[in-house]
Structure formats: structure tokens, C-alpha cells
Scaffold this motif. Sequence first.
Motif, mmCIF file in Angstrom:
data_model
loop_
_atom_site.group_PDB
_atom_site.id
_atom_site.type_symbol
_atom_site.label_atom_id
_atom_site.label_comp_id
_atom_site.label_asym_id
_atom_site.label_seq_id
_atom_site.Cartn_x
_atom_site.Cartn_y
_atom_site.Cartn_z
ATOM 1 N N SER A 1 -6.675 -2.878 -2.279
ATOM 2 C CA SER A 1 -7.247 -4.054 -1.603
ATOM 3 C C SER A 1 -7.966 -4.987 -2.566
ATOM 4 C CB SER A 1 -8.220 -3.601 -0.513
ATOM 5 O OG SER A 1 -7.527 -2.882 0.475
ATOM 6 N N LYS B 1 0.853 -1.190 0.000
ATOM 7 C CA LYS B 1 0.000 0.000 0.000
ATOM 8 C C LYS B 1 0.890 1.241 0.000
ATOM 9 C CE LYS B 1 -4.065 -1.982 0.304
ATOM 10 N NZ LYS B 1 -4.895 -1.953 1.505
ATOM 11 N N TYR C 1 -8.335 3.890 1.320
ATOM 12 C CA TYR C 1 -8.837 4.522 2.539
ATOM 13 C C TYR C 1 -8.523 6.020 2.565
ATOM 14 C CZ TYR C 1 -9.386 -0.309 3.797
ATOM 15 O OH TYR C 1 -9.764 -1.627 3.784
ATOM 16 N N THR D 1 -1.386 -4.876 5.019
ATOM 17 C CA THR D 1 -2.571 -4.991 5.877
ATOM 18 C C THR D 1 -3.559 -6.021 5.322
ATOM 19 O OG1 THR D 1 -3.695 -3.093 4.798
ATOM 20 C CG2 THR D 1 -2.375 -2.619 6.764
ATOM 21 N N THR E 1 -5.567 -9.260 5.458
ATOM 22 C CA THR E 1 -6.145 -10.219 6.400
ATOM 23 C C THR E 1 -6.210 -11.628 5.814
ATOM 24 O OG1 THR E 1 -7.459 -8.546 7.516
ATOM 25 C CG2 THR E 1 -8.272 -10.811 7.662
ATOM 26 N N ASP F 1 -9.056 -1.322 9.559
ATOM 27 C CA ASP F 1 -8.266 -1.771 10.707
ATOM 28 C C ASP F 1 -7.764 -0.595 11.536
ATOM 29 O OD1 ASP F 1 -8.657 -4.155 9.398
ATOM 30 O OD2 ASP F 1 -6.648 -4.198 8.517
ATOM 31 N N ARG G 1 -10.212 -16.022 1.018
ATOM 32 C CA ARG G 1 -9.017 -15.610 0.265
ATOM 33 C C ARG G 1 -8.053 -16.776 0.071
ATOM 34 N NH1 ARG G 1 -8.242 -9.713 3.238
ATOM 35 N NH2 ARG G 1 -9.848 -8.634 2.034
HETATM 36 N N1 GLU Z 1 -7.175 -6.015 6.684
HETATM 37 C C1 GLU Z 1 -8.338 -5.722 5.905
HETATM 38 C C2 GLU Z 1 -8.338 -6.475 4.595
HETATM 39 O O1 GLU Z 1 -7.421 -7.179 4.313
HETATM 40 C C3 GLU Z 1 -8.499 -4.234 5.688
HETATM 41 C C4 GLU Z 1 -7.287 -3.497 5.243
HETATM 42 C C5 GLU Z 1 -7.064 -3.520 3.747
HETATM 43 O O2 GLU Z 1 -8.028 -3.346 2.977
HETATM 44 O O3 GLU Z 1 -5.905 -3.686 3.368
HETATM 45 O O4 GLU Z 1 -9.286 -6.415 3.842
#
Ligand code: GLU
Length: 305
Positions: free
Chosen positions: A116, A71, A205, A134, A136, A223, A141
Amino acid sequence: MQRTHRTLAALALLLAATATLGGCGREGSPPVKGPQPDRLPVYQVRSDFTLPDSATWNRAKKRGRLVVGAKEDQPYMGEKDPASGRYSGFDIEIAKMMAASLGFDPARVEFRTIASANRETALQNGQIDYYVGTYTINDNRKKLVGFAGPYYQAGQSLLVRTDEDDIGGPQDLAGKRVCSAAGSTPYQRIEKDYPKAELVAYDTYSVCVDNLLTFQVDAVTTDDTILMGYAAKVPDELKVVGKPFSKEPYGIGVPRGDDALRFALDDAVAAHQKNGDWKKAYDATLGLSGVPAPPPPAIDRYPAS
Ligand code: GLU
């Protein structure tokens, strides 16, 4: 009216802060809150390392560098300095320690910004070797990509303007405009568990935060790690409210089926936690938010796919 002016000034400040952070290496301009290069660990490169069973590793070795997805607009976690093009933050450090363990000099990592919603495709079509941003780990997934780690556990939270008194948690979102990133787990959770919220989605974001500062939305959700970074940039205008209401274990995304790479990265996460690199990297990045390093989560070395 006055309020709007103040908020627009804050928006300008936020954009300026985003633009200058990472220029933090420059002499005479130490960052107030950005990652601190002087305090970042130097990772020992394993020059004798080979991973012949990993198609991804072989391809990177031939290329002479790693291409890593990240990111670019998440303070403390993954942020790109527009002037130098350099990336910084906790995720970036994790990506660099992984590189060192795979036998690549962290200076040879080429970062690519991937939103994302595009992470799985980027890993599936070979655009990147691995992803640290970030991300998850979850079962849905895992059908599309592999995950090493987790290397950290975050939780979903809410960001509002400081003068907001009506929103203290997700239960208060009915009829409120709530912004999140398309394809993210926080977006999906609001859609499923809080259907009375008016969801707004953007790719990133930071665009949600712009919309919050200009009164287009009432809250931003994702998050806590990410939201703390935005709040820290303009503390007079934005605050994180309530308690985290989910568990977001962060993994390193790898192409599905490349279990050799996944297990090597599991080992690398464990090794860097043990030798102190993880804690040092945390303290010099995400730790600047004021939250002391939590104990890292246990690694989930799930069986070969
Ligand atoms: N951790 C969450 C996800 O993987 C939100 C952060 C993001 O979008 O990177 O969707």
C-alpha cells in the motif's frame, strides 16, 4: 494455554491455505473457497486497439507485455500462489479485463506485488504500467497519480478474534491495539478519528492477521473486502464485526498525466460492466465470500489533469 495452541494451529492453517490456494487449477484438488478458474470469464482481446497518445501504452507495446502492480496476500482480491507464482482474485480479473481492452492478451500481463505505501512511487517511477489492488481513490492521492474507475466500492471494517466481545465498532477501540497497513486510508482514518486507539502498522494486512492470531494486537482494520477473505480462511478463529464505517471506491492507478490511458481504462470498465464480464468475475472471486454482486459504482471520468 490451550487457547494459544488452538490459535497457533489456526495460524498454521491460514499460512497453509495461503500457500495452496491458487494451486486450485491442479487436477483433483478443487478449492473449497478460492477463485474458481473454470467459472472465470475469458476476455475478448481487442487486437486492433491502439493508444498512441499514451506514453505508458506505447512503452508496454514496445516491451510486448503489461506490467501491473497488485497485492499478493489478499484472499478473493489479489493473491499469489507461491508454488506457481500465479495471481488470482477480483482485482486480478479487473487487471486482466483492462489488459484485453488495451489490446494485450491477459496471459501477457506480468504482475508485481506492491505494498500500500509504495503504490504512488511505483507509478511515478515507471515500475508498473497500472495498479489494481484495493486502491482507494481520493483527492490526496490524485495529486500524485491518476485513477480510472471506480470499479467497486468497499468500506472500512474491523477483524477480531471470535472470542472478542468488547469490540463491535470503531468506537470501542480506545486503549486497544489496532493493526493496519502503513500508507493506507484505514490507518489514516483511525489515526485521525479514533486517536485513543493504539495503532500498529505493518507493510501488509497478512502480517497484521498473524499478529491478531498470536494475541499481539486486538483488531485489524481495513476494507471489508480484505477482512472477509481472512475470516473465511479461519472462521473458527476470526470474525468481521460492525458495519463498514467509510467509503472506499477502488480505482485503477495510472501514472499522473497519462489521461489517454486513464480515459481508455474508464471506457474499458464501463464496457466490461455492460457485457457481463465484471459480474462473472465478481461471482467467481469476491462473490465466493457469500456477498452477492452489488451494483457497480458510477465511473468518475474527471477532467484531464
Ligand atoms: N483501500 C484502502 C487503501 O487504498 C485500504 C486497502 C489497501 O491498503 O490496499 O488504502
